[in-house]
Motif scaffolding. Structure first.
Motif, PDB file in Angstrom:
ATOM      1  N   ILE A 168       0.842  -1.207   0.000  1.00 59.52           N
ATOM      2  CA  ILE A 168       0.000   0.000   0.000  1.00 59.52           C
ATOM      3  C   ILE A 168       0.872   1.251   0.000  1.00 59.52           C
ATOM      4  CG2 ILE A 168      -1.544   1.340   1.480  1.00 59.52           C
ATOM      5  CD1 ILE A 168      -3.271  -0.680   0.538  1.00 59.52           C
TER       6      ILE A 168
ATOM      7  N   TRP B 105       4.044   1.429  -0.876  1.00 60.44           N
ATOM      8  CA  TRP B 105       4.800   1.480  -2.126  1.00 60.44           C
ATOM      9  C   TRP B 105       3.934   2.005  -3.265  1.00 60.44           C
ATOM     10  CZ3 TRP B 105       7.080  -4.002  -1.071  1.00 60.44           C
ATOM     11  CH2 TRP B 105       8.256  -3.873  -0.322  1.00 60.44           C
ATOM     12  N   ALA B 106       2.679   1.515  -3.295  1.00 66.40           N
ATOM     13  CA  ALA B 106       1.768   1.962  -4.346  1.00 66.40           C
ATOM     14  C   ALA B 106       1.634   3.476  -4.301  1.00 66.40           C
ATOM     15  CB  ALA B 106       0.406   1.298  -4.182  1.00 66.40           C
ATOM     16  N   ALA B 107       1.485   4.013  -3.101  1.00 61.45           N
ATOM     17  CA  ALA B 107       1.332   5.462  -2.959  1.00 61.45           C
ATOM     18  C   ALA B 107       2.578   6.189  -3.445  1.00 61.45           C
ATOM     19  CB  ALA B 107       1.048   5.813  -1.506  1.00 61.45           C
ATOM     20  N   MET B 108       3.750   5.608  -3.155  1.00 63.31           N
ATOM     21  CA  MET B 108       4.992   6.270  -3.572  1.00 63.31           C
ATOM     22  C   MET B 108       5.165   6.227  -5.082  1.00 63.31           C
ATOM     23  SD  MET B 108       7.288   5.092  -0.378  1.00 63.31           S
ATOM     24  CE  MET B 108       8.898   5.581  -0.947  1.00 63.31           C
ATOM     25  N   VAL B 109       4.746   5.113  -5.692  1.00 62.64           N
ATOM     26  CA  VAL B 109       4.791   5.030  -7.156  1.00 62.64           C
ATOM     27  C   VAL B 109       3.773   5.997  -7.761  1.00 62.64           C
ATOM     28  CG1 VAL B 109       4.282   3.518  -9.116  1.00 62.64           C
ATOM     29  CG2 VAL B 109       5.683   2.675  -7.250  1.00 62.64           C
ATOM     30  N   ASP B 110       2.656   6.161  -7.067  1.00 62.35           N
ATOM     31  CA  ASP B 110       1.587   7.033  -7.572  1.00 62.35           C
ATOM     32  C   ASP B 110       1.843   8.512  -7.338  1.00 62.35           C
ATOM     33  OD1 ASP B 110       0.176   4.983  -8.616  1.00 62.35           O
ATOM     34  OD2 ASP B 110      -1.258   4.800  -6.978  1.00 62.35           O
ATOM     35  N   GLY B 111       3.038   8.857  -6.882  1.00 62.10           N
ATOM     36  CA  GLY B 111       3.388  10.270  -6.825  1.00 62.10           C
ATOM     37  C   GLY B 111       3.523  10.865  -5.437  1.00 62.10           C
ATOM     38  N   CYS B 112       3.495  10.028  -4.399  1.00 61.39           N
ATOM     39  CA  CYS B 112       3.616  10.559  -3.043  1.00 61.39           C
ATOM     40  C   CYS B 112       5.068  10.520  -2.569  1.00 61.39           C
ATOM     41  CB  CYS B 112       2.794   9.735  -2.059  1.00 61.39           C
ATOM     42  SG  CYS B 112       1.030   9.877  -2.277  1.00 61.39           S
ATOM     43  N   THR B 113       5.417  11.492  -1.735  1.00 61.03           N
ATOM     44  CA  THR B 113       6.667  11.359  -0.994  1.00 61.03           C
ATOM     45  C   THR B 113       6.364  10.434   0.179  1.00 61.03           C
ATOM     46  OG1 THR B 113       6.054  13.233   0.352  1.00 61.03           O
ATOM     47  CG2 THR B 113       7.453  13.693  -1.544  1.00 61.03           C
TER      48      THR B 113
ATOM     49  N   ARG C 188       3.940  12.132   2.468  1.00 58.24           N
ATOM     50  CA  ARG C 188       2.596  12.240   1.903  1.00 58.24           C
ATOM     51  C   ARG C 188       1.895  10.879   1.881  1.00 58.24           C
ATOM     52  NH1 ARG C 188      -0.514  16.074   0.020  1.00 58.24           N
ATOM     53  NH2 ARG C 188      -1.938  15.327  -1.568  1.00 58.24           N
TER      54      ARG C 188
ATOM     55  N   LYS D 181      -1.627  10.480   3.480  1.00 55.38           N
ATOM     56  CA  LYS D 181      -2.779  10.232   2.610  1.00 55.38           C
ATOM     57  C   LYS D 181      -3.262   8.774   2.642  1.00 55.38           C
ATOM     58  CE  LYS D 181      -4.075  12.601  -0.578  1.00 55.38           C
ATOM     59  NZ  LYS D 181      -5.218  13.487  -0.786  1.00 55.38           N
ATOM     60  N   VAL D 182      -2.351   7.862   2.899  1.00 52.52           N
ATOM     61  CA  VAL D 182      -2.726   6.458   2.769  1.00 52.52           C
ATOM     62  C   VAL D 182      -2.602   5.695   4.095  1.00 52.52           C
ATOM     63  CG1 VAL D 182      -2.183   4.301   1.603  1.00 52.52           C
ATOM     64  CG2 VAL D 182      -2.125   6.438   0.340  1.00 52.52           C
TER      65      VAL D 182
ATOM     66  N   LYS E 291       8.268   8.485  -7.351  1.00 48.60           N
ATOM     67  CA  LYS E 291       7.206   9.371  -7.835  1.00 48.60           C
ATOM     68  C   LYS E 291       7.634  10.162  -9.071  1.00 48.60           C
ATOM     69  CE  LYS E 291       8.256  13.236  -4.699  1.00 48.60           C
ATOM     70  NZ  LYS E 291       8.426  14.353  -5.636  1.00 48.60           N
TER      71      LYS E 291
ATOM     72  N   PHE F 140       0.477  -4.305  -8.029  1.00 46.66           N
ATOM     73  CA  PHE F 140       1.056  -5.202  -7.032  1.00 46.66           C
ATOM     74  C   PHE F 140       0.283  -6.509  -6.974  1.00 46.66           C
ATOM     75  CE2 PHE F 140       2.399  -1.011  -5.874  1.00 46.66           C
ATOM     76  CZ  PHE F 140       3.687  -1.188  -5.410  1.00 46.66           C
TER      77      PHE F 140
ATOM     78  N   ALA G  63      -3.050  -3.759  -3.664  1.00 48.27           N
ATOM     79  CA  ALA G  63      -2.723  -2.577  -2.864  1.00 48.27           C
ATOM     80  C   ALA G  63      -3.632  -1.400  -3.169  1.00 48.27           C
ATOM     81  CB  ALA G  63      -1.249  -2.195  -3.061  1.00 48.27           C
TER      82      ALA G  63
ATOM     83  N   TYR H 191      -6.331   1.507  -2.227  1.00 51.22           N
ATOM     84  CA  TYR H 191      -6.495   2.284  -1.007  1.00 51.22           C
ATOM     85  C   TYR H 191      -7.895   2.016  -0.467  1.00 51.22           C
ATOM     86  CZ  TYR H 191      -2.613   4.437  -3.464  1.00 51.22           C
ATOM     87  OH  TYR H 191      -1.464   4.629  -4.150  1.00 51.22           O
TER      88      TYR H 191
ATOM     89  N   HIS I  17      -9.725   3.158   1.847  1.00 57.20           N
ATOM     90  CA  HIS I  17     -10.617   4.226   2.300  1.00 57.20           C
ATOM     91  C   HIS I  17     -11.146   5.078   1.151  1.00 57.20           C
ATOM     92  CE1 HIS I  17      -6.604   5.845   1.966  1.00 57.20           C
ATOM     93  NE2 HIS I  17      -7.078   7.057   1.965  1.00 57.20           N
TER      94      HIS I  17
ATOM     95  N   LYS J  77      -2.313   7.506 -15.348  1.00 59.34           N
ATOM     96  CA  LYS J  77      -1.390   8.641 -15.502  1.00 59.34           C
ATOM     97  C   LYS J  77      -0.559   8.542 -16.774  1.00 59.34           C
ATOM     98  CE  LYS J  77       1.491   6.207 -12.260  1.00 59.34           C
ATOM     99  NZ  LYS J  77       2.248   6.184 -11.023  1.00 59.34           N
TER     100      LYS J  77
END
Lengths: 276, 371
Positions: free
Chosen positions: A166, A168-176, A179, A183-184, B75, B83, B87, B89, B91, B152
């Motif tokens: 989860i 990692w997905a956020a980081m690939v999707d543009g998060c630092t 973040r 966010k996640v 990013k 994945f 994975a 989200y 929520h 994207k």
């Protein structure tokens, strides 16, 4: 009678027998607050503390409303501080690889199991040195220090449950990293944050010992400390009616709080990630 | 174009012992579909994570279009990733999940939702946009994960065992669909999988990994027909290739593989360098390259049928040496029409030029390089 109904009957009888004393106590509690035992009449005399300061048998206490305000401010402040510190700390323990992580975890666990009351005299002297006795800052400091290890430990458990995927997905999707946390991960561990908030609130709401030890002004007390002042006078003349009445008033928010938070916990759903 | 040069990844900073990836070189062309295939622990997922930027290589270079990206954050790499666990989200609604990467790029909500809807149409999940991930089936979650990775318009799509949580039937549909979408969008795609059938069916080229190193990197048919070493040969194929221990010898001017159970004369156009004579080799041949023959055929071998398995499309016949000298069982595939039962004595022969010889003193290198 079939065996299953017999079984049911036995279970119910057993449970009723063991619940009865508890129910009896609760009933007595309500009756003591709302009845005049000498006349056997229903009365609300015991609730006069709503409008005037408490005074009996040498005990003089201020009006209850400023005390209620103290209690609420203190409790919510504790919740805020504990959540704000324990959530990022637990994240670090769960997710980051830093030097001394393992030993810090061990120390945390030790602190959690350590009976804090044995340290109280030393704590008192330190606070005297720091000029923090008889201040809210002092109480907050001691209270938070005592409970944080436990909170961090619980929160760490919640963060450990979040799959790496989860994040990692956020980081690939543009998060630092930060973040992704905000966010996640935080939404993911929201039930945990809810849980420690409840623990924090209940802990703070019930805190009387630190107030007894560190606060000397009666008008700085919270409800728990206020209540304890009623029962600890040397002459042992107890006004049970008054104590139970204030006790009832003291318990009510907790019952409401419990019903309310229980609903939140039921709504929580954790889906969307197989192999959680 | 993606280039991996001498990539090494060590965990826990341990030298040598903890090398997940050990000197890996790989080139992937723009728009190509490449599979990283290998047994678990071969370093394929680690390689994918390094491509994503979620892990940093201990040494070596990763280049995207000639630019070094070793220290570029995930990013900023313009990649989409699916994945194994999807994975999603939990929520966020499906719409917000798909729009998440766009919103993180500061694309206005309206436009992000518009694009999320378009992407969801490609994957046929536009009717699910208002649901939460927990309200979806496994197949639908997989589609949402794909849509999120594609919304994207990434330059590179990374798929980490994306189909391992789907049932066999659904897998086939999803496989075709992923391939179709990939072709239409022309996005460079790298899939990690341990399922060889999936890898061979879906990709332009397959890299077979073992022990953190690439064993062979070639199009599927080449891997299957011309394995460069014993590992590739034995890893690919179901039922697996028959491998018989033998020795190369020169006899009466002919080169012969001598095994416990049979001698096989190398055809004239497959003669090897004299230096190889006397070497210990594994003689390999795939089950479908063995035929049942008449008792008069050249280079026949007498065998006894041990077991016949019905595969539906044909029969898998397991034969053993009637004299018991060869301790390896040989598997061969026949058509359904072949009348054969266990206990029968049969003659088998190897189809011409379909065999392989693996040098046991040289890490199982294939001595025959068919071209």
């Amino acid at each position: 009678m079939s065996t299953s109904t017999l079984k049911k009957l036995l279970v119910h009888t057993y449970m009723t027998l063991f619940t009865l004393p508890i129910i009896a106590m609760i009933i007595w509690y309500f009756l003591a607050a709302t009845m005049n035992f000498t006349t056997g009449q229903f009365s609300i005399d015991n609730f006069s503390f709503f409008t005037e300061p408490v005074e009996y048998a040498g005990v003089k206490l201020p009006l209850i409303w400023p005390i209620v305000l103290n209690t609420l401010v203190y409790s919510f402040l504790i919740v805020l501080i504990e959540v704000c510190i324990s959530v990022p700390t637990a994240y670090a323990f769960s997710r980051l690889d830093f030097k001394g992580r393992v030993s810090a975890m061990k120390f945390l666990f030790l602190m959690r199991s350590f009976p804090g009351i044995t340290l109280i005299i030393a704590t008192f002297f330190i606070l005297v040195q720091m000029n923090l006795v008889n201040t809210y800052t002092g109480v907050l400091l001691v209270a938070v220090t005592g409970s944080l290890p436990g909170r961090v430990y619980i929160m760490k458990g919640f963060f450990d449950e979040v799959p790496w995927d989860i994040e990692w997905a956020a980081m690939v999707d543009g998060c630092t990293r930060y973040r992704a946390f905000k966010k996640v991960l935080v939404p993911f561990v929201l039930p945990g944050i809810g849980a420690i908030s409840v623990f924090s609130f209940l802990g703070a709401y019930g805190e009387w010992f630190l107030f007894k030890l560190l606060i000397f002004n009666d008008d700085m007390l919270t409800l728990a400390g206020y209540l304890s002042k009623l029962v600890t006078k040397e002459d042992q003349i107890m006004n049970y009616g008054l104590i139970t009445a204030i006790g009832l008033f003291y318990t009510l928010p907790i019952i409401l709080f419990y019903i309310f938070t229980q609903k939140i916990f039921m709504k929580v759903n954790l889906g969307g990630a197989k192999q959680v | 174009m993606i280039t991996l040069r001498n990539i090494v990844k060590e965990y826990d900073g341990k030298q040598d012992s903890g090398r997940a990836v050990d000197g890996l070189n790989l080139e992937i062309n723009k728009g190509e579909f490449v599979a990283l295939l290998g047994p678990s622990g071969c370093g394929k997922t680690t390689t994918l994570m390094m491509l994503a930027g979620l892990l940093k290589p201990t040494s070596g270079e990763i280049l995207f279009n000639g630019k070094l990206v070793n220290h570029v954050e995930p990013k900023d790499r313009n990649i989409g990733m699916v994945f194994q666990s999807y994975a999603l989200y939990p929520h966020l609604s499906v719409r917000d999940n798909i729009a998440f990467p766009l919103r993180e790029r500061k694309i206005p909500k309206q436009e992000a939702y518009e694009r999320a809807k378009e992407t969801s149409k490609i994957l046929q999940i536009d009717h699910l946009l208002d649901r939460k991930p927990s309200q979806l089936s496994g197949g639908q979650q997989q589609r949402v994960a794909m849509a999120r990775a594609l919304s994207k318009n990434p330059e590179i799509l990374l798929l980490d065992e994306p189909m391992s949580n789907l049932d066999a039937r659904l897998k086939l549909d999803v496989r075709d669909e992923i391939r179709k979408i990939q072709r239409n969008l022309g996005v460079t795609t790298i899939i990690v999988t341990h399922d060889q059938e999936e890898a061979l069916a879906i990709s332009d080229r397959v890299a077979i990994l073992n022990g953190g190193q690439i064993q062979q990197y070639a199009p599927p048919h080449e891997l299957f027909n011309h394995p460069v070493n014993l590992f590739v040969a034995s890893f690919l194929g179901n039922p697996p290739m028959n491998l018989v221990q033998g020795e190369l010898r020169e006899m009466n001017g002919n080169q012969v593989v001598v095994t416990e159970g049979f001698e096989y004369l190398l055809p004239a156009d497959r003669r090897l360098d004299k230096a190889h004579m006397g070497k210990s080799v594994k003689f390999g041949i795939r089950p479908h390259d063995i035929a049942i023959c008449s008792p008069t055929d050249h280079q026949r071998i007498k065998m006894k049928v041990d077991l016949v398995e019905h595969l539906g499309s044909g029969k898998l016949v397991k034969v053993i040496d009637p004299l018991g000298k060869l301790d390896t069982m040989i598997r061969l595939l026949t058509g359904n029409e072949a009348e054969i039962e266990s206990g029968d004595e049969v003659y088998i022969k190897f189809k011409e030029n379909k065999f392989h010889l693996f040098d046991m003193n040289d890490n199982g290198r294939n001595l025959l390089q068919y071209k």
